[in-house]
Design a protein around this motif. Structure first.
Motif, PDB file in Angstrom:
ATOM      1  N   LYS A 235     -17.304  32.751 -15.019  1.00  0.00           N
ATOM      2  CA  LYS A 235     -16.573  31.551 -15.431  1.00  0.00           C
ATOM      3  C   LYS A 235     -16.337  31.554 -16.945  1.00  0.00           C
ATOM      4  CE  LYS A 235     -17.144  26.529 -15.301  1.00  0.00           C
ATOM      5  NZ  LYS A 235     -18.082  25.458 -14.925  1.00  0.00           N
ATOM      6  N   GLU A 236     -15.068  31.385 -17.357  1.00  0.00           N
ATOM      7  CA  GLU A 236     -14.746  31.284 -18.786  1.00  0.00           C
ATOM      8  C   GLU A 236     -14.898  29.840 -19.251  1.00  0.00           C
ATOM      9  OE1 GLU A 236     -11.747  34.688 -20.271  1.00  0.00           O
ATOM     10  OE2 GLU A 236     -10.797  32.956 -19.327  1.00  0.00           O
ATOM     11  N   ILE A 237     -15.499  29.684 -20.403  1.00  0.00           N
ATOM     12  CA  ILE A 237     -15.713  28.372 -21.000  1.00  0.00           C
ATOM     13  C   ILE A 237     -14.897  28.302 -22.289  1.00  0.00           C
ATOM     14  CG2 ILE A 237     -17.412  26.739 -21.901  1.00  0.00           C
ATOM     15  CD1 ILE A 237     -17.774  27.527 -18.892  1.00  0.00           C
ATOM     16  N   ALA A 238     -13.973  27.350 -22.351  1.00  0.00           N
ATOM     17  CA  ALA A 238     -13.161  27.153 -23.554  1.00  0.00           C
ATOM     18  C   ALA A 238     -14.019  26.507 -24.636  1.00  0.00           C
ATOM     19  CB  ALA A 238     -11.966  26.269 -23.229  1.00  0.00           C
ATOM     20  N   CYS A 239     -13.944  27.072 -25.837  1.00  0.00           N
ATOM     21  CA  CYS A 239     -14.705  26.561 -26.979  1.00  0.00           C
ATOM     22  C   CYS A 239     -13.796  26.483 -28.202  1.00  0.00           C
ATOM     23  CB  CYS A 239     -15.877  27.487 -27.297  1.00  0.00           C
ATOM     24  SG  CYS A 239     -17.046  27.740 -25.952  1.00  0.00           S
ATOM     25  N   ALA A 240     -14.160  25.609 -29.109  1.00  0.00           N
ATOM     26  CA  ALA A 240     -13.433  25.502 -30.363  1.00  0.00           C
ATOM     27  C   ALA A 240     -14.405  25.109 -31.458  1.00  0.00           C
ATOM     28  CB  ALA A 240     -12.321  24.457 -30.258  1.00  0.00           C
ATOM     29  N   ILE A 241     -14.091  25.540 -32.669  1.00  0.00           N
ATOM     30  CA  ILE A 241     -14.859  25.137 -33.842  1.00  0.00           C
ATOM     31  C   ILE A 241     -13.870  24.690 -34.906  1.00  0.00           C
ATOM     32  CG2 ILE A 241     -14.992  27.529 -34.681  1.00  0.00           C
ATOM     33  CD1 ILE A 241     -17.727  26.692 -35.998  1.00  0.00           C
ATOM     34  N   SER A 242     -14.194  23.607 -35.587  1.00  0.00           N
ATOM     35  CA  SER A 242     -13.307  23.137 -36.647  1.00  0.00           C
ATOM     36  C   SER A 242     -13.396  24.104 -37.839  1.00  0.00           C
ATOM     37  CB  SER A 242     -13.689  21.725 -37.095  1.00  0.00           C
ATOM     38  OG  SER A 242     -14.923  21.725 -37.793  1.00  0.00           O
ATOM     39  N   THR A 243     -12.288  24.221 -38.530  1.00  0.00           N
ATOM     40  CA  THR A 243     -12.286  25.092 -39.707  1.00  0.00           C
ATOM     41  C   THR A 243     -13.199  24.515 -40.789  1.00  0.00           C
ATOM     42  OG1 THR A 243     -10.252  24.028 -40.487  1.00  0.00           O
ATOM     43  CG2 THR A 243     -10.024  26.088 -39.240  1.00  0.00           C
ATOM     44  N   SER A 244     -13.335  23.200 -40.825  1.00  0.00           N
ATOM     45  CA  SER A 244     -14.249  22.610 -41.805  1.00  0.00           C
ATOM     46  C   SER A 244     -15.692  23.000 -41.498  1.00  0.00           C
ATOM     47  CB  SER A 244     -14.083  21.094 -41.888  1.00  0.00           C
ATOM     48  OG  SER A 244     -14.365  20.492 -40.658  1.00  0.00           O
ATOM     49  N   ALA A 245     -16.034  23.145 -40.217  1.00  0.00           N
ATOM     50  CA  ALA A 245     -17.388  23.586 -39.844  1.00  0.00           C
ATOM     51  C   ALA A 245     -17.612  25.031 -40.283  1.00  0.00           C
ATOM     52  CB  ALA A 245     -17.605  23.453 -38.343  1.00  0.00           C
ATOM     53  N   MET A 246     -16.613  25.880 -40.125  1.00  0.00           N
ATOM     54  CA  MET A 246     -16.775  27.277 -40.562  1.00  0.00           C
ATOM     55  C   MET A 246     -16.908  27.339 -42.077  1.00  0.00           C
ATOM     56  SD  MET A 246     -14.587  29.649 -37.922  1.00  0.00           S
ATOM     57  CE  MET A 246     -13.049  29.414 -38.729  1.00  0.00           C
ATOM     58  N   ASP A 247     -16.114  26.555 -42.793  1.00  0.00           N
ATOM     59  CA  ASP A 247     -16.239  26.525 -44.249  1.00  0.00           C
ATOM     60  C   ASP A 247     -17.608  25.995 -44.665  1.00  0.00           C
ATOM     61  OD1 ASP A 247     -13.650  27.544 -44.502  1.00  0.00           O
ATOM     62  OD2 ASP A 247     -12.748  25.562 -44.793  1.00  0.00           O
ATOM     63  N   TYR A 248     -18.118  25.003 -43.933  1.00  0.00           N
ATOM     64  CA  TYR A 248     -19.447  24.462 -44.192  1.00  0.00           C
ATOM     65  C   TYR A 248     -20.512  25.546 -44.025  1.00  0.00           C
ATOM     66  CZ  TYR A 248     -23.756  21.812 -43.491  1.00  0.00           C
ATOM     67  OH  TYR A 248     -25.044  21.353 -43.580  1.00  0.00           O
ATOM     68  N   LEU A 249     -20.405  26.333 -42.969  1.00  0.00           N
ATOM     69  CA  LEU A 249     -21.375  27.404 -42.723  1.00  0.00           C
ATOM     70  C   LEU A 249     -21.383  28.442 -43.832  1.00  0.00           C
ATOM     71  CD1 LEU A 249     -20.962  27.993 -38.895  1.00  0.00           C
ATOM     72  CD2 LEU A 249     -22.988  27.141 -40.075  1.00  0.00           C
ATOM     73  N   GLU A 250     -20.229  28.730 -44.404  1.00  0.00           N
ATOM     74  CA  GLU A 250     -20.155  29.740 -45.461  1.00  0.00           C
ATOM     75  C   GLU A 250     -20.464  29.174 -46.841  1.00  0.00           C
ATOM     76  OE1 GLU A 250     -17.976  33.568 -44.262  1.00  0.00           O
ATOM     77  OE2 GLU A 250     -16.486  32.119 -44.934  1.00  0.00           O
TER      78      GLU A 250
END
Length: 92
Positions: free
Chosen positions: A27-42
């Motif tokens: 089963k494929e599960i659709a996921c998304a991450i906000s670009t602000s979250a990725m910038d926060y992580l970096e």
């Protein structure tokens, strides 16, 4: 209910998200991450649109681990249901 890595789908600039898929068995599960979250992580400057896929690849282990955690907790959103990650998901 164990998620495994699947594939990068794409960056949607108008929505400010990166979409990706994960697998629960077949089963494929659709996921998304906000670009602000990725910038926060970096913790660096905001990535440019053409850098989003590379940024996702660098952060993939952390992003997918958090997506798997939300999946186990059945924290789905949207129609069809999927996993959405925001900056707040990585705080604490």
């Amino acid at each position: 209910m164990t998620l495994t890595s699947s594939r990068f789908v794409g960056y949607e600039q108008d929505r400010g998200i990166v979409q990706f898929l994960m697998q629960d068995g077949s089963k494929e599960i659709a996921c998304a991450i906000s670009t602000s979250a990725m910038d926060y992580l970096e913790r660096g400057p905001q990535a440019r649109p053409e850098q989003r896929e590379a940024q996702f690849t660098r952060l993939r282990d952390r992003i997918e681990a958090r997506a798997a955690s939300k999946y186990r907790a059945t924290e789905f959103e949207g129609t069809p249901p999927g996993i959405v990650l925001r900056s707040i998901d990585f705080r604490g």
